[in-house]
Design an enzyme around this catalytic site. Structure first.
Site, PDB file in Angstrom:
ATOM      1  N   ARG A  22      45.230 -46.416 -11.403  1.00  9.42           N
ATOM      2  CA  ARG A  22      46.680 -46.631 -11.289  1.00  9.42           C
ATOM      3  C   ARG A  22      47.445 -46.207 -12.538  1.00  9.42           C
ATOM      4  NH1 ARG A  22      48.797 -50.480  -7.313  1.00  9.42           N
ATOM      5  NH2 ARG A  22      47.568 -50.050  -5.462  1.00  9.42           N
ATOM      6  N   ARG A  26      53.931 -48.209 -12.243  1.00 11.86           N
ATOM      7  CA  ARG A  26      55.131 -48.909 -12.684  1.00 11.86           C
ATOM      8  C   ARG A  26      55.178 -49.325 -14.150  1.00 11.86           C
ATOM      9  NH1 ARG A  26      55.665 -52.666  -7.401  1.00 11.86           N
ATOM     10  NH2 ARG A  26      53.487 -52.870  -7.988  1.00 11.86           N
ATOM     11  N   ARG A  35      60.871 -43.272  -9.438  1.00  9.35           N
ATOM     12  CA  ARG A  35      60.720 -44.187  -8.301  1.00  9.35           C
ATOM     13  C   ARG A  35      62.091 -44.693  -7.840  1.00  9.35           C
ATOM     14  NH1 ARG A  35      60.721 -47.023  -4.789  1.00  9.35           N
ATOM     15  NH2 ARG A  35      59.331 -48.705  -4.120  1.00  9.35           N
ATOM     16  N   ASP A  72      48.453 -42.618  -1.803  1.00  6.01           N
ATOM     17  CA  ASP A  72      48.022 -43.993  -1.547  1.00  6.01           C
ATOM     18  C   ASP A  72      46.889 -43.979  -0.530  1.00  6.01           C
ATOM     19  OD1 ASP A  72      49.011 -46.887  -2.259  1.00  6.01           O
ATOM     20  OD2 ASP A  72      48.364 -46.925  -0.177  1.00  6.01           O
ATOM     21  N   TYR A 151      43.037 -53.367   6.528  1.00  9.00           N
ATOM     22  CA  TYR A 151      44.501 -53.256   6.618  1.00  9.00           C
ATOM     23  C   TYR A 151      44.944 -52.932   8.048  1.00  9.00           C
ATOM     24  CZ  TYR A 151      45.133 -53.217   1.505  1.00  9.00           C
ATOM     25  OH  TYR A 151      45.178 -53.549   0.174  1.00  9.00           O
TER      26      TYR A 151
HETATM   27  O1  CP3 Z   1      47.549 -43.763 -10.460  1.00 12.54           O
HETATM   28  C1  CP3 Z   1      46.765 -43.854  -9.517  1.00 12.54           C
HETATM   29  O2  CP3 Z   1      45.726 -44.546  -9.531  1.00 12.54           O
HETATM   30  C2  CP3 Z   1      47.006 -42.956  -8.296  1.00 12.54           C
HETATM   31  C3  CP3 Z   1      47.747 -43.473  -7.238  1.00 12.54           C
HETATM   32  C4  CP3 Z   1      47.286 -44.661  -6.406  1.00 12.54           C
HETATM   33  C5  CP3 Z   1      48.214 -45.570  -5.858  1.00 12.54           C
HETATM   34  N1  CP3 Z   1      47.551 -46.424  -5.041  1.00 12.54           N
HETATM   35  C6  CP3 Z   1      49.662 -45.545  -6.113  1.00 12.54           C
HETATM   36  C7  CP3 Z   1      50.463 -46.750  -5.822  1.00 12.54           C
HETATM   37  C8  CP3 Z   1      46.024 -45.045  -5.957  1.00 12.54           C
HETATM   38  C9  CP3 Z   1      44.658 -44.448  -6.302  1.00 12.54           C
HETATM   39  C10 CP3 Z   1      46.212 -46.150  -5.078  1.00 12.54           C
HETATM   40  C11 CP3 Z   1      45.110 -46.792  -4.354  1.00 12.54           C
HETATM   41  C12 CP3 Z   1      45.381 -47.999  -3.555  1.00 12.54           C
HETATM   42  N2  CP3 Z   1      46.475 -48.301  -2.790  1.00 12.54           N
HETATM   43  C13 CP3 Z   1      44.451 -49.048  -3.377  1.00 12.54           C
HETATM   44  C14 CP3 Z   1      43.054 -49.063  -3.951  1.00 12.54           C
HETATM   45  C15 CP3 Z   1      43.005 -49.521  -5.356  1.00 12.54           C
HETATM   46  C16 CP3 Z   1      43.261 -50.980  -5.563  1.00 12.54           C
HETATM   47  O3  CP3 Z   1      44.272 -51.273  -6.213  1.00 12.54           O
HETATM   48  O4  CP3 Z   1      42.467 -51.799  -5.084  1.00 12.54           O
HETATM   49  C17 CP3 Z   1      45.047 -50.013  -2.530  1.00 12.54           C
HETATM   50  C18 CP3 Z   1      44.420 -51.310  -2.078  1.00 12.54           C
HETATM   51  C19 CP3 Z   1      46.313 -49.517  -2.155  1.00 12.54           C
HETATM   52  C20 CP3 Z   1      47.298 -50.146  -1.203  1.00 12.54           C
HETATM   53  C21 CP3 Z   1      48.516 -50.476  -1.947  1.00 12.54           C
HETATM   54  N3  CP3 Z   1      49.427 -49.533  -2.361  1.00 12.54           N
HETATM   55  C22 CP3 Z   1      48.945 -51.753  -2.395  1.00 12.54           C
HETATM   56  C23 CP3 Z   1      48.240 -53.061  -2.130  1.00 12.54           C
HETATM   57  C24 CP3 Z   1      50.124 -51.541  -3.127  1.00 12.54           C
HETATM   58  C25 CP3 Z   1      50.954 -52.572  -3.878  1.00 12.54           C
HETATM   59  C26 CP3 Z   1      52.078 -53.074  -3.054  1.00 12.54           C
HETATM   60  C27 CP3 Z   1      53.311 -53.307  -3.873  1.00 12.54           C
HETATM   61  O5  CP3 Z   1      54.322 -53.665  -3.237  1.00 12.54           O
HETATM   62  O6  CP3 Z   1      53.288 -53.145  -5.076  1.00 12.54           O
HETATM   63  C28 CP3 Z   1      50.408 -50.156  -3.085  1.00 12.54           C
HETATM   64  C29 CP3 Z   1      51.592 -49.471  -3.658  1.00 12.54           C
HETATM   65  C30 CP3 Z   1      51.336 -48.498  -4.742  1.00 12.54           C
HETATM   66  N4  CP3 Z   1      50.397 -47.513  -4.694  1.00 12.54           N
HETATM   67  C31 CP3 Z   1      52.081 -48.365  -5.945  1.00 12.54           C
HETATM   68  C32 CP3 Z   1      51.536 -47.255  -6.623  1.00 12.54           C
HETATM   69  C33 CP3 Z   1      52.010 -46.667  -7.915  1.00 12.54           C
HETATM   70  C34 CP3 Z   1      53.269 -49.225  -6.369  1.00 12.54           C
HETATM   71  C35 CP3 Z   1      54.422 -48.990  -5.441  1.00 12.54           C
HETATM   72  C36 CP3 Z   1      55.749 -48.786  -6.100  1.00 12.54           C
HETATM   73  O7  CP3 Z   1      55.896 -47.964  -7.026  1.00 12.54           O
HETATM   74  O8  CP3 Z   1      56.695 -49.432  -5.671  1.00 12.54           O
END
Ligand code: CP3
Length: 344
Positions: A22, A26, A35, A72, A151
């Site tokens: 990640r 943020r 964003r 994602d 999911y």
């Molecule tokens: O930088 C990186 O690692 C690359 C991008 C990446 C994201 N998500 C961007 C993201 C990667 C590799 C993921 C993987 C991901 N997404 C996982 C597996 C890793 C882990 O954390 O266990 C999972 C479970 C998800 C599903 C997901 N996406 C969730 C649970 C969330 C959070 C929800 C929230 O409201 O914050 C996301 C959103 C997400 N994915 C964000 C980012 C940067 C934040 C969203 C935002 O900017 O508003």
């Protein structure tokens, strides 16, 4: 050869290469700025030019050894025809896959969602070249089929034990086998597309592997991952595949052997010495700093980094966190980590 690829090839480097799960996210002011301009998180993901910008942001600021594609894990369910939305503060919402009719409707071909991500890969690769980061490895990824099924059946991340999902897997194995099979097929298509577009390694994020005990772990974590590895390798024999079954605990080394992944990601609860003993110090290990250690900073951060390095001497090691970086993490702590790992 690029340092990450050297380690994935089994070499031990004196200074381990470094990236953070990640790392595009943020905690970075430049991420928050892009964003804010986007209508939603998914709009940012599917704007290939902007997504490539986000991919490059942590490389420009910190010079990490890998850039991870900005996308994602829920791109695959979306490409399969599931409705996916992210509501601020609530996490993902999906239209649940509930019955045989829903299963029949799942789409297993390439589609505009995947194509957009391949476009991000191409643009990210070009930016790494043109901005003179010749040593940075571009990593692609997908979610593990088990995590995606969690999911897709539950429709949200509300219950992190996924009890209804697990009960369904036991009560209706035919439904669950078909679901996992379809997700696995879609994932292979998607990772193949990423490899063709230029990723140099891929990681499989099985974030909820830890709730799949025993039978479900073998059937829905190990077996589909093994199929992904086998089918991808047939086409891309040298593409390294990092498996990250978060929370696998004692099952991690068995997973590594049974799936034949190139390397394993260790979460922050993993006992690295035990893992290394079980794996015989041959298989590359990625991880496993606790992200809350990075959030806290100070001398305990430096000590934790030293401890991980000491536990993995003479082992091919990619330094990383044991789960994603927390959004509140100060930039100064990331800078401290980089200095401590690289010794500069
Ligand atoms: O930088 C990186 O690692 C690359 C991008 C990446 C994201 N998500 C961007 C993201 C990667 C590799 C993921 C993987 C991901 N997404 C996982 C597996 C890793 C882990 O954390 O266990 C999972 C479970 C998800 C599903 C997901 N996406 C969730 C649970 C969330 C959070 C929800 C929230 O409201 O914050 C996301 C959103 C997400 N994915 C964000 C980012 C940067 C934040 C969203 C935002 O900017 O508003």
């Amino acid at each position: 050869m690029k340092s990450i690829l050297q380690v994935l090839n089994g070499e031990t480097l004196h200074v381990p290469p470094l990236w953070l799960m990640r790392q595009a996210g943020r905690y970075l002011p430049e991420y928050r700025a892009l964003r804010e301009q986007a209508k939603s998180f998914l709009d940012l993901v599917y704007d290939a030019e902007q997504a490539a910008e986000v991919t490059l942001q942590p490389i420009r600021r910190f010079g990490f050894d890998a850039a991870i594609l900005f996308a994602d894990i829920l791109v695959v369910p979306q490409g399969m025809g599931v409705d996916v939305t992210f509501t601020e503060g609530e996490g993902p919402k999906l239209s649940p896959v509930a019955n045989g009719t829903d299963l029949d409707r799942l789409f297993l071909e390439d589609n505009k969602f995947y194509q957009s991500v391949y476009d991000t890969v191409g643009r990210s690769f070009e930016k790494l070249q043109s901005e003179n980061f010749p040593d940075t490895t571009l990593i692609g990824f997908a979610g593990g089929p088990w995590t995606l099924a969690c999911y897709m059946v539950q429709g949200s991340a509300k219950d992190h034990d996924f009890e209804i999902v697990r009960a369904r897997a036991f009560a209706d194995p035919d439904f669950f086998d078909t679901l996992i099979d379809k997700i696995t097929t879609a994932t292979i298509i998607y990772l193949r597309g990423q490899a063709k577009a230029g990723v140099e390694a891929v990681q499989i994020f099985d974030s909820w592997a830890g709730v799949a005990g025993d039978v479900l772990f073998d059937r829905y974590v190990v077996a589909p991952t093994k199929r992904i590895v086998t089918e991808l390798r047939r086409e891309f024999p040298t593409l390294p595949i990092i498996g990250f079954p978060r929370g696998a605990g004692d099952r991690l080394s068995g997973y590594a052997v049974a799936t034949d992944v190139t390397a394993v990601g260790a979460d922050y609860t993993t006992d690295l010495e035990a893992l290394r003993r079980d794996l015989g110090a041959r298989l590359p290990i990625q991880g496993n700093l606790d992200p809350t250690t990075l959030l806290a900073g100070g001398s305990q951060l430096t000590n934790s980094i030293e401890r991980i390095r000491a536990q993995l001497t003479n082992t091919p090691h990619i330094f990383n966190l044991g789960h994603g970086i927390l959004p509140e993490t100060p930039i100064a702590h990331v800078e401290q980590l980089i200095k401590a790992v690289r010794g500069v």
